[in-house]
Design an enzyme around this catalytic site. Structure first.
Site, mmCIF file in Angstrom:
data_model
loop_
_atom_site.group_PDB
_atom_site.id
_atom_site.type_symbol
_atom_site.label_atom_id
_atom_site.label_comp_id
_atom_site.label_asym_id
_atom_site.label_seq_id
_atom_site.Cartn_x
_atom_site.Cartn_y
_atom_site.Cartn_z
ATOM 1 N N ALA A 129 -2.586 5.108 2.963
ATOM 2 C CA ALA A 129 -3.748 4.859 2.114
ATOM 3 C C ALA A 129 -4.768 3.917 2.731
ATOM 4 O O ALA A 129 -5.979 4.105 2.536
ATOM 5 C CB ALA A 129 -3.301 4.345 0.748
ATOM 6 N N SER A 187 0.833 -1.196 0.000
ATOM 7 C CA SER A 187 0.000 0.000 0.000
ATOM 8 C C SER A 187 0.869 1.248 0.000
ATOM 9 O O SER A 187 2.024 1.234 0.427
ATOM 10 C CB SER A 187 -0.920 0.020 1.218
ATOM 11 O OG SER A 187 -0.275 0.591 2.343
ATOM 12 N N ASP A 188 0.297 2.346 -0.479
ATOM 13 C CA ASP A 188 0.969 3.632 -0.335
ATOM 14 C C ASP A 188 0.779 4.107 1.108
ATOM 15 O O ASP A 188 -0.112 3.636 1.831
ATOM 16 C CB ASP A 188 0.416 4.653 -1.327
ATOM 17 C CG ASP A 188 1.482 5.674 -1.749
ATOM 18 O OD1 ASP A 188 2.439 5.877 -0.987
ATOM 19 O OD2 ASP A 188 1.348 6.256 -2.840
ATOM 20 N N ALA A 189 1.631 5.035 1.502
ATOM 21 C CA ALA A 189 1.671 5.442 2.907
ATOM 22 C C ALA A 189 0.359 6.082 3.339
ATOM 23 O O ALA A 189 -0.085 7.075 2.758
ATOM 24 C CB ALA A 189 2.826 6.416 3.143
#
Length: 950
Positions: free
Chosen positions: A243, A239-241
């Site tokens: 998100a 995952s993106d930070a």
């Protein structure tokens, strides 16, 4: 007795069997803990801690000094896969050496970014390679191959592609939805990812912050439906930070974090980057989801298995067999002479000569004035490492021509600030030794790096003349102020203003200000805090509110254009170095608002040109600009070129290297040529070189040389599933140079909108004066296919195709037309299958939304108004008498044939309970044979499916 070696420690077993064994030994709690970015050690099994994520976009980033290569968009401008592969190899070698020195350095690298550069105002333009999916995938494949290494089993690093999917806006990036029709999805956005993954050197992907068709990318059904079908390798989705939390906190897609975490895990997210190094929140959410029955242990196992697969490939469990383990022979693979030379080669190859009326290359005895805000800068971006070496254009020209033949004017406005009561702003002297540059010490999260508080804050002086500050307006009224010793005014966490920063930077830049007119002066507002500056007894600091703000009078001691004009007038040639600071205006979290150069830099360019017509504009920037090239004899562009940028630019200007970079994206002439930032329909919006019908400032693939090249003897053939093209290129100039030959295709008689031309292949090669080479391309016939929405699959259309060979998308030197025996179009079998609403041919006034929270698309009128959908060539067979629509919400669906009247109108008696609560409406509708079908939608209604009967 010695305990037997567990199978997961046996290097002779296949990785899959070893993963199976290790999975069987882990408890559910241990596996759950692995789902966070920072997976803890399992001491009882001798398993070390592991973290996903190490930024390495153009060098190892955030972890201290490393070799810094040109920005990604600059690597894209090289059009050179071999070079980019070697850069990836160098970066991965440095990552290995750095990890051996500092265990915080990771080997799961979050690079490269393969988002297509659809819109040049995107703040993260610097991170991508190109607007074209073919070129993007070629460069990305080369970089990932270098990062991976060539061992059949073990990987030097494990690259993760960013950011899945259709992500080109920072404005409302965590709440905005990209409306992506099926053709754009398959022909454009998926292609760059697919070809890189299929090449076999990708370990995973990172979903983007935004939503696609109303569904957050961290829940994308395409992770399972497409991504994981392209390879037999286990792909790790990180995952993106932050998100995962966004699914509830900003997107409000779920009511609880347990629901959101479970949905993301089931969709295919394997590692959750959230709450920094603290895994407890994510672990608690997973446990809560398990307790509520939202997840099963099998769901957790699937994610952990994919993570372990990557860890085994990285050699974590086979220290003695890992071919990439750092040894005495390889510990020198860091800042090595080879890597320094490679950084220079890359910076040279990234330079694009956009225009040249003969002023370049510079004469050996030329007197050169180098001017501009970037003339003596070597800028870094958010994803750069810390420089070990640096060269600026000024330093490069000094080195090449000699300091006695090079003059310099930065072009800053030199100003003093005086308070309302007559005191001058003053930067006190400091006996402190200068601190190391920001980022030297490395940080897992550089956003947490704090400003300096060890220097004295600014004061005011009632008797002197104050400190003269260098003011730069970077556009949009955003300013930096620099003290005479080169330090930028900055605000630390204690709120005081100090001259303390070596460069503007940080996640929230603390070195920018605005001058806001106020009564008889200006407020000086700090942009990082949004608060005005005040003068207090203990020093200058930001005020709590405007009531305490100081009103300053700004006095200009010297305007930048005056200094530039003096330098320009005394030179044979002026080089104006203009562009952007990658941390200010147009960066991650902030899109640009215009293609124009900031006003300050336009003033400097006008002054140089007025003083000396022999003015060369060298743009050093992360993105395209719209400039007045007609009045300039020469224009060059390069992305921020890393540690060797200045030397490379000087060598190109001097003619030591003939420029051969090519534009990786269209340079538009004006803002009016641009689509809306959130319009992702490259087909309907006629975007990028593929569909743009206007006249660009400079076209995709453009780039000039100091040599000239002739193209001849084209041979083109289509057969056995292959397009074969060959031709001869000759260097007809007087210097050795690289050329980039480009092959494009255009469907001559398409039945649906197709690209004006589309890149099929390219090759960069060197030729000596008078030398020739035969260039051959073989491209699979499937490269001519388009996504047939009528049948939900790829189709190569029969008919003539123009094969275009040249030096850019518009500079076509040779062409041939070849006939293709493809698959004829067939009408839509709507009587048997009905219509998926999203499979339209054309639309106006609608947007795509999520049919359910898990999968599928629906169509709705934009902003609750009205919109139309067109479905061509619908086959109603021997006849239908009824139509059924599957809808949610409230509104009206109308239907009509061809250009005829609206004959059917269907509306639910009342809006359905929610956007995912579908109901079927049935009404009379008569048709037979093949017709175009038009559907009109009104209100907040969502249309998922249309069926026919009778």
């Amino acid at each position: 007795m010695t305990a037997p070696t567990p199978p997961f420690r046996d290097p002779h077993l296949p990785f899959a069997k070893r993963v199976d064994d290790l999975m069987s030994r882990l408890t559910l709690d241990e596996k759950t803990a692995f789902l966070h970015q920072f997976a803890p050690a399992v001491e009882r099994l001798g398993i070390a801690a592991f973290r996903t994520g190490q930024e390495a976009l153009h060098g190892v980033a955030w972890m201290g000094p490393a070799t810094v290569f040109p920005q990604a968009v600059g690597l894209g401008a090289t059009w050179n896969e071999d070079l980019v592969r070697r850069i990836g190899e160098a970066v991965s070698k440095e990552a290995r050496v750095m990890r051996a020195r500092d265990g915080r350095v990771g080997l799961n690298v979050w690079s490269p970014t393969v988002n297509l550069l659809r819109h040049p105002l995107w703040g993260r333009n610097e991170e991508g390679y190109s607007e074209d999916p073919k070129l993007t995938s070629a460069i990305a494949t080369a970089y990932t191959r270098g990062l991976r290494g060539d061992h059949p089993a073990y990987w030097r690093t494990a690259p993760v592609l960013k950011h899945w999917l259709a992500h080109n806006n920072e404005t409302a990036r965590d709440t905005s939805s990209a409306s992506v029709r099926p053709r754009v999805l398959h022909e454009y956005d998926l292609r760059a990812f697919r070809e890189a993954v299929e090449a076999g050197a990708v370990a995973g992907v990172m979903p983007a912050y935004n939503l696609v068709n109303g569904r957050p990318n961290h829940l994308s059904p395409h992770l399972g439906g497409h991504l994981r079908t392209w390879t037999e390798e286990d792909l790790l989705v990180c995952s993106d930070a932050g998100a995962p939390s966004n699914l509830v906190d900003s997107e409000h897609y779920f009511d609880t974090h347990e629901e959101a975490t479970a949905a993301a895990l089931r969709a295919g997210v394997d590692s959750f980057t959230d709450h920094g190094t603290d895994s407890s929140t994510i672990v608690a959410r997973v446990r809560g989801a398990l307790e509520r029955g939202l997840l099963t242990e099998a769901d957790v196992d699937a994610a952990v298995r994919r993570q372990l697969s990557v860890r085994f490939r990285l050699g974590e469990f086979d220290a003695e067999h890992d071919p990439y383990a750092v040894t005495a022979d390889t510990e020198g693979d860091f800042d090595s002479p080879d890597h320094r030379a490679l950084a220079l080669e890359a910076a040279e190859q990234a330079v694009v000569l956009l225009k040249n009326d003969g002023v370049l290359p510079l004469a050996p005895d030329a007197r050169v004035a180098v001017v501009g805000l970037l003339a003596d800068e070597c800028k870094l971006d958010w994803y750069s490492g810390t420089l070990i070496h640096r060269s600026t254009p000024l330093e490069g020209l000094y080195e090449r021509f000699g300091a006695d033949r090079v003059s310099f004017a930065e072009g800053v406005d030199r100003v003093v600030l005086r308070t309302a009561d007559g005191r001058f702003l003053h930067v006190p002297p400091s006996d402190e030794a200068p601190a190391e540059a920001r980022g030297t010490e490395g940080a897992l999260d550089p956003a947490l790096l704090a400003g300096r508080t060890d220097l004295p804050p600014l004061t005011t002086d009632a008797t002197g003349t104050g400190t003269e500050l260098a003011l730069v307006d970077w556009g949009e009224g955003v300013l930096t102020l620099r003290a005479p010793d080169g330090r930028y005014l900055s605000v630390a966490e204690d709120g005081f203003v100090r001259a303390s920063a070596d460069q503007p930077g940080g996640w929230v830049v603390q070195e920018t200000f605005r001058l806001e007119p106020h009564v008889n002066g200006h407020l000086l507002r700090h942009t990082g805090t949004g608060r005005p500056v005040q003068v207090a007894a203990d020093g200058v600091k930001v005020a709590a509110d405007d009531a305490d703000a100081e009103v300053f009078e700004l006095t200009v001691a010297e305007r930048g254009e005056d200094a530039v004009a003096r330098a320009a007038a005394g030179a044979d040639v002026v080089v104006v170095v203009a562009g952007n600071d990658p941390h200010i205006n147009g960066r991650e979290t902030e899109d640009r608002t215009t293609l124009r150069l900031p006003g300050h830099q336009e003033r400097l360019l006008r002054a140089a040109r007025a003083a000396n017509p022999a003015t060369v504009l060298a743009l050093v920037s992360a993105y395209p600009y719209a400039v007045d090239a007609e009045t300039l004899p020469a224009v060059l562009w390069t992305a921020h070129g890393g540690q060797a940028a200045g030397t490379a630019l000087a060598r190109v200007l001097a003619g030591d290297v003939s420029p051969a970079g090519r534009l990786p994206q269209t340079w538009y002439a004006a803002d009016a040529d641009l689509p809306g930032l959130l319009d992702y329909d490259v087909i309907g919006g006629r975007q990028t070189y593929l569909y743009f019908e206007g006249t660009p400032l400079f076209p995709f693939g453009h780039g000039l040389s100091y040599a000239s090249f002739g193209y001849a003897d084209l041979a083109a053939e289509i057969g056995n599933g292959t397009v074969s093209v060959s031709f001869t290129v000759t260097n007809t100039g007087e210097v050795a140079a690289d050329e980039v030959a480009q092959l494009y295709v255009r469907a001559a008689e398409p039945s649906v909108p197709r690209p004006r031309r589309e890149l099929l292949a390219h090759r960069r090669f060197a030729l000596a004066p008078g030398a020739s080479t035969r260039v051959s391309f073989e491209v699979p016939l499937s490269a001519l296919a388009f996504w047939d929405v009528a049948h939900g699959r790829w189709r190569v259309e029969p008919g003539p195709y123009d094969l275009l060979v040249g030096a850019s998308s518009e500079d076509v030197r040779l062409s041939a037309t070849a006939a293709v025996d493809g698959e004829p179009a067939a009408p839509r079998p709507v009587r048997e299958r009905g219509l998926e609403a999203a499979d339209f041919n054309e639309q106006s006034g609608t947007e795509l939304v999520d049919r359910t929270k898990v999968t599928g698309d629906a169509v709705t009128p934009a902003a609750g108004g009205s919109g139309e959908l067109l479905y061509r060539a619908c086959d109603f067979g021997t006849g239908v008498t009824r139509v059924t629509v599957s809808v949610a919400g409230g509104g009206t669906v109308e239907a009509a044939l061809d250009g005829g009247p609206w004959t059917t109108a269907l509306s639910p008696a009342a809006p359905t309970a929610g956007p995912y609560d579908y109901t079927e409406l049935d009404g009379a509708f008569t048709a037979e044979g093949v017709h175009d079908l038009r559907i009109r939608l009104r209100g907040s209604l969502r249309l998922a499916h249309v069926g026919f009967s009778g």
